[in-house]
Write an enzyme that holds these catalytic residues in place. Structure first.
Site, PDB file in Angstrom:
ATOM      1  N   HIS A 253       0.854  -1.186   0.000  1.00 12.21           N
ATOM      2  CA  HIS A 253       0.000   0.000   0.000  1.00 12.21           C
ATOM      3  C   HIS A 253       0.889   1.234   0.000  1.00 12.21           C
ATOM      4  CE1 HIS A 253      -3.141   2.843   1.141  1.00 12.21           C
ATOM      5  NE2 HIS A 253      -3.972   1.938   0.677  1.00 12.21           N
ATOM      6  N   GLU A 308      -7.937  -5.089  -0.041  1.00 11.21           N
ATOM      7  CA  GLU A 308      -8.487  -5.889  -1.139  1.00 11.21           C
ATOM      8  C   GLU A 308      -8.432  -7.384  -0.861  1.00 11.21           C
ATOM      9  OE1 GLU A 308      -9.964  -4.121  -3.021  1.00 11.21           O
ATOM     10  OE2 GLU A 308      -8.859  -2.503  -3.973  1.00 11.21           O
TER      11      GLU A 308
HETATM   12  N1  ACO Z   1       3.921  -7.674  -4.528  1.00 13.97           N
HETATM   13  C1  ACO Z   1       5.247  -7.708  -4.780  1.00 13.97           C
HETATM   14  N2  ACO Z   1       6.060  -6.638  -4.703  1.00 13.97           N
HETATM   15  C2  ACO Z   1       5.474  -5.469  -4.380  1.00 13.97           C
HETATM   16  C3  ACO Z   1       4.111  -5.362  -4.088  1.00 13.97           C
HETATM   17  C4  ACO Z   1       3.319  -6.514  -4.177  1.00 13.97           C
HETATM   18  N3  ACO Z   1       2.018  -6.492  -3.953  1.00 13.97           N
HETATM   19  N4  ACO Z   1       3.824  -4.073  -3.799  1.00 13.97           N
HETATM   20  C5  ACO Z   1       4.978  -3.398  -3.888  1.00 13.97           C
HETATM   21  N5  ACO Z   1       5.985  -4.237  -4.242  1.00 13.97           N
HETATM   22  C6  ACO Z   1       7.375  -3.913  -4.427  1.00 13.97           C
HETATM   23  C7  ACO Z   1       7.590  -3.246  -5.774  1.00 13.97           C
HETATM   24  O1  ACO Z   1       7.880  -4.183  -6.807  1.00 13.97           O
HETATM   25  C8  ACO Z   1       8.768  -2.337  -5.507  1.00 13.97           C
HETATM   26  O2  ACO Z   1       9.953  -3.079  -5.584  1.00 13.97           O
HETATM   27  P1  ACO Z   1      11.231  -2.541  -6.413  1.00 13.97           P
HETATM   28  O3  ACO Z   1      11.582  -1.260  -5.739  1.00 13.97           O
HETATM   29  O4  ACO Z   1      12.225  -3.632  -6.252  1.00 13.97           O
HETATM   30  O5  ACO Z   1      10.713  -2.361  -7.803  1.00 13.97           O
HETATM   31  C9  ACO Z   1       8.570  -1.932  -4.037  1.00 13.97           C
HETATM   32  O6  ACO Z   1       7.748  -2.949  -3.451  1.00 13.97           O
HETATM   33  C10 ACO Z   1       7.869  -0.607  -3.882  1.00 13.97           C
HETATM   34  O7  ACO Z   1       6.729  -0.618  -4.724  1.00 13.97           O
HETATM   35  P2  ACO Z   1       5.997   0.681  -5.254  1.00 13.97           P
HETATM   36  O8  ACO Z   1       5.320   0.368  -6.539  1.00 13.97           O
HETATM   37  O9  ACO Z   1       6.958   1.840  -5.225  1.00 13.97           O
HETATM   38  O10 ACO Z   1       4.952   0.925  -4.127  1.00 13.97           O
HETATM   39  P3  ACO Z   1       3.659   1.812  -4.304  1.00 13.97           P
HETATM   40  O11 ACO Z   1       3.481   2.526  -3.014  1.00 13.97           O
HETATM   41  O12 ACO Z   1       3.720   2.654  -5.518  1.00 13.97           O
HETATM   42  O13 ACO Z   1       2.574   0.699  -4.551  1.00 13.97           O
HETATM   43  C11 ACO Z   1       0.613  -0.525  -4.660  1.00 13.97           C
HETATM   44  C12 ACO Z   1       1.395   0.544  -3.890  1.00 13.97           C
HETATM   45  C13 ACO Z   1       0.337   0.006  -6.067  1.00 13.97           C
HETATM   46  C14 ACO Z   1      -0.694  -0.805  -3.953  1.00 13.97           C
HETATM   47  C15 ACO Z   1       1.473  -1.809  -4.750  1.00 13.97           C
HETATM   48  O14 ACO Z   1       1.803  -2.259  -3.466  1.00 13.97           O
HETATM   49  C16 ACO Z   1       0.797  -2.926  -5.570  1.00 13.97           C
HETATM   50  O15 ACO Z   1       0.902  -2.922  -6.802  1.00 13.97           O
HETATM   51  N6  ACO Z   1       0.091  -3.882  -4.886  1.00 13.97           N
HETATM   52  C17 ACO Z   1      -0.618  -4.940  -5.598  1.00 13.97           C
HETATM   53  C18 ACO Z   1      -1.939  -4.413  -6.126  1.00 13.97           C
HETATM   54  C19 ACO Z   1      -2.954  -4.177  -5.001  1.00 13.97           C
HETATM   55  O16 ACO Z   1      -3.085  -4.959  -4.080  1.00 13.97           O
HETATM   56  N7  ACO Z   1      -3.674  -3.039  -5.140  1.00 13.97           N
HETATM   57  C20 ACO Z   1      -4.710  -2.632  -4.185  1.00 13.97           C
HETATM   58  C21 ACO Z   1      -4.223  -1.487  -3.361  1.00 13.97           C
HETATM   59  S1  ACO Z   1      -5.361  -1.021  -2.105  1.00 13.97           S
HETATM   60  C22 ACO Z   1      -6.468   0.021  -2.873  1.00 13.97           C
HETATM   61  O17 ACO Z   1      -6.217   0.613  -3.893  1.00 13.97           O
HETATM   62  C23 ACO Z   1      -7.766   0.202  -2.254  1.00 13.97           C
END
Ligand code: ACO
Length: 372
Positions: A253, A308
């Site tokens: 998140h 989620e």
């Molecule tokens: N699984 C695996 N790795 C992840 C995940 C995940 N769910 N979430 C983040 N990471 C990793 C990224 O790959 C990144 O690694 P890197 O730096 O080696 O590339 C690091 O963690 C940071 O990720 P960001 O994308 O910078 O984090 P951000 O804050 O932008 O992302 C998000 C938040 C979009 C929710 C992300 O965690 C994600 O894509 N989760 C999966 C989708 C999901 O569950 N969405 C629902 C969110 S809740 C809502 O909207 C109500």
């Protein structure tokens, strides 16, 4: 390319940037706490209804009781929904219904609580109508005795919903109602800040929520669990997915660095639902493995369960088809979006941030003499 001369701080994705003030929700990401106007989300789920929560967000008052039935659809909205292809994305159908409603009602500026109520009450009827039309069935008129969640299930199926299912969906609606400056809410506020109308703001918000990084995750959580299939396969499946650079749906998140309090509240709701035993057991077991793997792979960033993950369990338990999950989330978020529209309008200032230009320096257009 010139080096950027503008050295003001820039945060990609606006992460950590304060872009406004709100009295609606406090999202305490570090401690895994969420409050609507000061009331903790667990208490709201335990002691309130979505109608009360919506009134709280719109007006600031906690009514002893509140009733918000779904609204009948104006004919032009039904005509538009009938014109959509059966395989249209349900979020597109919802956005279309909102847009048509806006075009015929022309909600004026400034937006009002009544407009917020009307749009929030219209959305479940629109989604239910589209879900039936795509199956060749006729839409069902609202039952004004039922609250929003129960009314939505009634209009979806044409029969009175099971009370426990209606209560579980109402709890889901409460947890999904509001969450600070997320992408869709921010979109609604940007649109409102131009003195555009509330229907346009909600259309934009629906568009933002449609993206898989925001509201599209719960159906993908279901797919993920189906693909994993059993606890024994979880380790390998999750490793393979992470090796391929994929994200685990329902984890991570932008704000929470602790367990998402909405996930905790919904897990409790899911545990209380009949017929969930096997699916929930798998979800809980996979969650443990996923959290361990994410910690190993990203020790630098706390990646915890998000809303989620258990939303998927509740929506599955209520019997909704997975492709309706994102749009059902949108129904819940209407209270928050419209409350933000009201809040933005009450102290409006056009939202217009700056951008750092990183393109080519000034140059001559080929074949045209440079101007001085
Ligand atoms: N699984 C695996 N790795 C992840 C995940 C995940 N769910 N979430 C983040 N990471 C990793 C990224 O790959 C990144 O690694 P890197 O730096 O080696 O590339 C690091 O963690 C940071 O990720 P960001 O994308 O910078 O984090 P951000 O804050 O932008 O992302 C998000 C938040 C979009 C929710 C992300 O965690 C994600 O894509 N989760 C999966 C989708 C999901 O569950 N969405 C629902 C969110 S809740 C809502 O909207 C109500």
């Amino acid at each position: 390319m010139d080096k950027p001369v503008d050295d003001r701080p820039y945060s990609p994705g606006l992460e950590g940037v304060l872009a406004g003030e709100t009295a609606l929700a406090k999202v305490d990401g570090a401690n895994g706490r969420l409050m609507y106007r000061g009331y903790p989300i667990v208490d709201l789920v335990r002691g309130g209804t979505y109608a009360q929560v919506a009134e709280l967000l719109w007006t600031g008052e906690w009514p002893a009781s509140a009733h918000l039935p779904t609204a009948p659809l104006p004919d032009p909205v039904l005509v538009a929904l009938r014109a959509l292809p059966a395989d249209a994305h349900p979020m597109d159908a919802l956005r279309t219904a909102t847009s048509v409603w806006g075009a015929i009602n022309r909600p004026g500026w400034p937006p009002t609580v009544e407009q917020a109520r009307t749009l929030t009450a219209l959305a479940p009827s629109a989604l239910a109508a589209f879900a039936r039309l795509r199956e060749g069935k006729d839409p069902v008129e609202p039952d004004f005795e039922l609250g929003l969640a129960a009314g939505f299930l009634f209009q979806l199926r044409g029969e009175a919903p099971d009370e426990a299912a209606a209560r579980a969906l109402d709890a889901y609606f409460i947890t999904g109602a509001e969450h600070g400056f997320n992408a869709s809410t921010f979109t609604a506020r940007v649109i409102t800040s131009t003195q555009s109308d509330i229907a346009s703001a909600v259309c934009g918000a629906i568009g933002a929520l449609k993206g898989p990084l925001h509201g599209g995750a719960p159906s993908e959580v279901v797919n993920q669990l189906h693909e994993i299939g059993s606890v024994e396969r979880a380790e390998q499946w999750l490793d393979d997915a992470l090796d391929r650079g994929e994200r685990l749906m329902g984890f991570g998140h932008r704000v929470y660095r602790a367990y998402d309090p909405r996930a905790a509240a919904l897990r409790t709701v899911a545990e209380g639902m009949a017929g969930m035993a096997d699916w929930l057991k798998l979800a809980v077991a996979v969650e443990d493995v996923a959290l361990r793997k994410l910690e190993q792979r990203h020790p630098e960033r706390a990646l915890k369960t998000n809303v989620e993950y258990y939303a998927a369990a509740v929506l599955q338990g209520v019997g909704l088809p997975p492709d309706l999950f994102p749009a059902t989330f949108a129904l819940a978020r209407h209270a928050g979006w419209t409350a933000h529209v009201l809040e933005q309008a009450s102290a409006n200032r056009l939202i217009r941030p700056d951008v750092r230009y990183v393109g080519p320096a000034e140059r001559a257009l080929p074949g045209v003499a440079a101007s001085s």
